[in-house]
Design a protein around this motif. Structure first.
Motif, PDB file in Angstrom:
ATOM      1  N   ARG A  82      -3.227 -11.283  -1.572  1.00  0.00           N
ATOM      2  CA  ARG A  82      -3.515  -9.798  -1.002  1.00  0.00           C
ATOM      3  C   ARG A  82      -4.388  -9.237  -2.020  1.00  0.00           C
ATOM      4  NH1 ARG A  82       1.307  -6.321   0.971  1.00  0.00           N
ATOM      5  NH2 ARG A  82       0.835  -7.550   2.720  1.00  0.00           N
ATOM      6  N   THR A  83      -5.542  -8.400  -1.526  1.00  0.00           N
ATOM      7  CA  THR A  83      -6.634  -7.841  -2.339  1.00  0.00           C
ATOM      8  C   THR A  83      -6.751  -6.390  -1.912  1.00  0.00           C
ATOM      9  OG1 THR A  83      -8.235  -8.664  -0.827  1.00  0.00           O
ATOM     10  CG2 THR A  83      -7.899 -10.013  -2.554  1.00  0.00           C
ATOM     11  N   GLY A  84      -7.499  -5.782  -2.657  1.00  0.00           N
ATOM     12  CA  GLY A  84      -7.656  -4.429  -2.220  1.00  0.00           C
ATOM     13  C   GLY A  84      -6.655  -3.495  -2.815  1.00  0.00           C
ATOM     14  N   THR A  85      -5.822  -2.802  -2.115  1.00  0.00           N
ATOM     15  CA  THR A  85      -4.643  -2.071  -2.326  1.00  0.00           C
ATOM     16  C   THR A  85      -3.891  -2.683  -3.464  1.00  0.00           C
ATOM     17  OG1 THR A  85      -3.322  -2.659  -0.390  1.00  0.00           O
ATOM     18  CG2 THR A  85      -5.033  -0.836  -0.093  1.00  0.00           C
ATOM     19  N   SER A  86      -3.127  -1.934  -3.819  1.00  0.00           N
ATOM     20  CA  SER A  86      -2.250  -2.283  -4.994  1.00  0.00           C
ATOM     21  C   SER A  86      -1.169  -3.105  -4.060  1.00  0.00           C
ATOM     22  CB  SER A  86      -1.417  -1.133  -5.409  1.00  0.00           C
ATOM     23  OG  SER A  86      -0.259  -1.522  -6.247  1.00  0.00           O
ATOM     24  N   LYS A  87      -0.518  -4.291  -4.588  1.00  0.00           N
ATOM     25  CA  LYS A  87       0.022  -5.141  -3.906  1.00  0.00           C
ATOM     26  C   LYS A  87       1.816  -4.586  -3.229  1.00  0.00           C
ATOM     27  CE  LYS A  87      -2.159  -9.106  -5.627  1.00  0.00           C
ATOM     28  NZ  LYS A  87      -2.125 -10.739  -5.999  1.00  0.00           N
ATOM     29  N   ASN A  88       1.958  -3.676  -3.964  1.00  0.00           N
ATOM     30  CA  ASN A  88       3.337  -2.962  -3.734  1.00  0.00           C
ATOM     31  C   ASN A  88       3.112  -1.545  -3.215  1.00  0.00           C
ATOM     32  OD1 ASN A  88       4.987  -5.117  -4.484  1.00  0.00           O
ATOM     33  ND2 ASN A  88       4.427  -4.776  -6.513  1.00  0.00           N
ATOM     34  N   ALA A  89       1.985  -0.906  -3.155  1.00  0.00           N
ATOM     35  CA  ALA A  89       1.903   0.362  -2.675  1.00  0.00           C
ATOM     36  C   ALA A  89       2.291   0.349  -1.044  1.00  0.00           C
ATOM     37  CB  ALA A  89       0.418   0.871  -2.995  1.00  0.00           C
ATOM     38  N   PRO A  90       2.527   1.762  -0.820  1.00  0.00           N
ATOM     39  CA  PRO A  90       2.789   1.870   0.516  1.00  0.00           C
ATOM     40  C   PRO A  90       1.303   1.799   1.480  1.00  0.00           C
ATOM     41  CG  PRO A  90       3.516   3.858  -0.693  1.00  0.00           C
ATOM     42  CD  PRO A  90       2.929   2.973  -1.602  1.00  0.00           C
ATOM     43  N   LEU A  91       1.204   1.337   2.624  1.00  0.00           N
ATOM     44  CA  LEU A  91       0.008   1.093   3.271  1.00  0.00           C
ATOM     45  C   LEU A  91      -0.506   2.494   3.528  1.00  0.00           C
ATOM     46  CD1 LEU A  91       1.053  -1.773   5.870  1.00  0.00           C
ATOM     47  CD2 LEU A  91      -0.481  -1.683   3.787  1.00  0.00           C
ATOM     48  N   TYR A  92       0.172   3.563   4.124  1.00  0.00           N
ATOM     49  CA  TYR A  92      -0.444   4.932   4.444  1.00  0.00           C
ATOM     50  C   TYR A  92       0.358   6.047   3.524  1.00  0.00           C
ATOM     51  CZ  TYR A  92      -1.258   2.274   8.493  1.00  0.00           C
ATOM     52  OH  TYR A  92      -1.738   1.114   9.211  1.00  0.00           O
ATOM     53  N   ALA A  93      -0.757   6.435   2.662  1.00  0.00           N
ATOM     54  CA  ALA A  93      -0.178   7.545   1.665  1.00  0.00           C
ATOM     55  C   ALA A  93       0.149   9.021   2.419  1.00  0.00           C
ATOM     56  CB  ALA A  93      -1.596   7.520   0.725  1.00  0.00           C
ATOM     57  N   SER A  94       0.548   9.978   1.544  1.00  0.00           N
ATOM     58  CA  SER A  94       0.866  11.110   2.125  1.00  0.00           C
ATOM     59  C   SER A  94      -0.664  11.911   2.335  1.00  0.00           C
ATOM     60  CB  SER A  94       1.789  11.911   1.227  1.00  0.00           C
ATOM     61  OG  SER A  94       1.381  12.781   0.394  1.00  0.00           O
ATOM     62  N   SER A  95      -0.319  12.696   3.210  1.00  0.00           N
ATOM     63  CA  SER A  95      -1.496  13.756   3.831  1.00  0.00           C
ATOM     64  C   SER A  95      -1.212  15.120   3.659  1.00  0.00           C
ATOM     65  CB  SER A  95      -1.696  12.998   5.273  1.00  0.00           C
ATOM     66  OG  SER A  95      -2.440  14.154   6.053  1.00  0.00           O
ATOM     67  N   ASN A  96      -2.234  16.097   3.828  1.00  0.00           N
ATOM     68  CA  ASN A  96      -2.233  17.335   4.034  1.00  0.00           C
ATOM     69  C   ASN A  96      -1.353  17.830   5.196  1.00  0.00           C
ATOM     70  OD1 ASN A  96      -3.071  17.692   1.283  1.00  0.00           O
ATOM     71  ND2 ASN A  96      -5.338  18.104   2.273  1.00  0.00           N
ATOM     72  N   SER A  97      -1.295  17.090   6.129  1.00  0.00           N
ATOM     73  CA  SER A  97      -0.944  17.371   7.395  1.00  0.00           C
ATOM     74  C   SER A  97       0.572  16.832   7.500  1.00  0.00           C
ATOM     75  CB  SER A  97      -1.745  16.897   8.535  1.00  0.00           C
ATOM     76  OG  SER A  97      -1.075  16.745   9.851  1.00  0.00           O
ATOM     77  N   THR A  98       1.340  17.860   8.132  1.00  0.00           N
ATOM     78  CA  THR A  98       2.868  17.259   8.620  1.00  0.00           C
ATOM     79  C   THR A  98       2.905  16.249   9.487  1.00  0.00           C
ATOM     80  OG1 THR A  98       3.826  19.621   7.749  1.00  0.00           O
ATOM     81  CG2 THR A  98       5.272  18.422   9.112  1.00  0.00           C
ATOM     82  N   GLU A  99       2.049  16.394  10.519  1.00  0.00           N
ATOM     83  CA  GLU A  99       2.263  15.464  11.741  1.00  0.00           C
ATOM     84  C   GLU A  99       1.708  14.175  11.195  1.00  0.00           C
ATOM     85  OE1 GLU A  99       0.555  18.526  11.718  1.00  0.00           O
ATOM     86  OE2 GLU A  99       1.305  19.720  13.396  1.00  0.00           O
ATOM     87  N   ILE A 100       0.542  14.155  10.504  1.00  0.00           N
ATOM     88  CA  ILE A 100      -0.060  12.761   9.863  1.00  0.00           C
ATOM     89  C   ILE A 100       1.255  12.165   8.941  1.00  0.00           C
ATOM     90  CG2 ILE A 100      -1.839  11.567   8.623  1.00  0.00           C
ATOM     91  CD1 ILE A 100      -2.451  12.514  11.543  1.00  0.00           C
ATOM     92  N   ASN A 101       1.858  13.207   8.136  1.00  0.00           N
ATOM     93  CA  ASN A 101       3.059  12.533   7.155  1.00  0.00           C
ATOM     94  C   ASN A 101       3.898  11.994   7.871  1.00  0.00           C
ATOM     95  OD1 ASN A 101       1.740  13.134   4.911  1.00  0.00           O
ATOM     96  ND2 ASN A 101       2.510  15.008   4.502  1.00  0.00           N
ATOM     97  N   GLN A 102       4.317  12.412   9.218  1.00  0.00           N
ATOM     98  CA  GLN A 102       5.431  11.766  10.127  1.00  0.00           C
ATOM     99  C   GLN A 102       4.866  10.315  10.527  1.00  0.00           C
ATOM    100  OE1 GLN A 102       6.755  15.993  11.844  1.00  0.00           O
ATOM    101  NE2 GLN A 102       7.970  14.374  12.642  1.00  0.00           N
ATOM    102  N   LEU A 103       3.697  10.615  11.001  1.00  0.00           N
ATOM    103  CA  LEU A 103       3.325   9.289  11.472  1.00  0.00           C
ATOM    104  C   LEU A 103       3.197   8.080  10.286  1.00  0.00           C
ATOM    105  CD1 LEU A 103       1.755   7.210  13.658  1.00  0.00           C
ATOM    106  CD2 LEU A 103      -0.270   8.433  12.570  1.00  0.00           C
TER     107      LEU A 103
END
Length: 143
Positions: A82-103
């Motif tokens: 695996r390259t690019g992102t941290s090998k143990n990081a979540p794929l989707y980080a938090s956002s300023n939007s509640t809706e996007i955070n839920q997704l």
């Protein structure tokens, strides 16, 4: 999901599992895995560097698994290349939007379940599952 590099690594490692503990040549891996000639050595170098395989030069050389296929999970292979992102990081980080955070939370949970299944699936599980085979296909099993 799974990147092209990760898929190529899974293909190569599955082929090595079928031949364990014997070596398989680079040309045999090219033929069976359909990984591009210029790319396979890079993947194999990374798998070697992370301690999943060994390589040997010479007439009886090639690549082989270091451990028994039962001890190598599909997730371990994926994380090795695996390259690019941290090998143990979540794929989707938090956002300023509640809706996007839920997704994002839902997607992270879904991918976490997938990772759990990949972690619980070993190469031995793959090679012991019968699959109907076309007699003209290339394969890794020794004749």
């Amino acid at each position: 999901m799974i990147s092209q590099t990760e898929e190529y690594a899974l293909r190569a490692m599955t082929c090595l599992a079928f031949r364990h503990p014997s070596y398989i040549t680079r040309d045999q891996l090219f033929d069976v895995t359909q990984v591009p000639h210029a790319y396979l050595p890079k993947i194999m170098l990374e798998l070697n560097r992370t301690g999943l395989i060994r390589s040997q030069r010479g007439q009886n050389g090639g690549y082989a698994l270091i451990q028994h296929p039962q001890n190598i999970s599909l997730l371990k292979i994926i994380k090795a290349v695996r390259t690019g992102t941290s090998k143990n990081a979540p794929l989707y980080a938090s956002s300023n939007s509640t809706e996007i955070n839920q997704l994002n939370e839902h997607l992270n949970q879904t991918f976490s379940m997938l990772e759990s299944v990949l972690d619980q699936t070993s190469l031995a599980d793959i090679i012991t599952t019968p699959v109907e085979q076309n007699s003209k296909e290339q394969h890794c099993v020794q004749k």
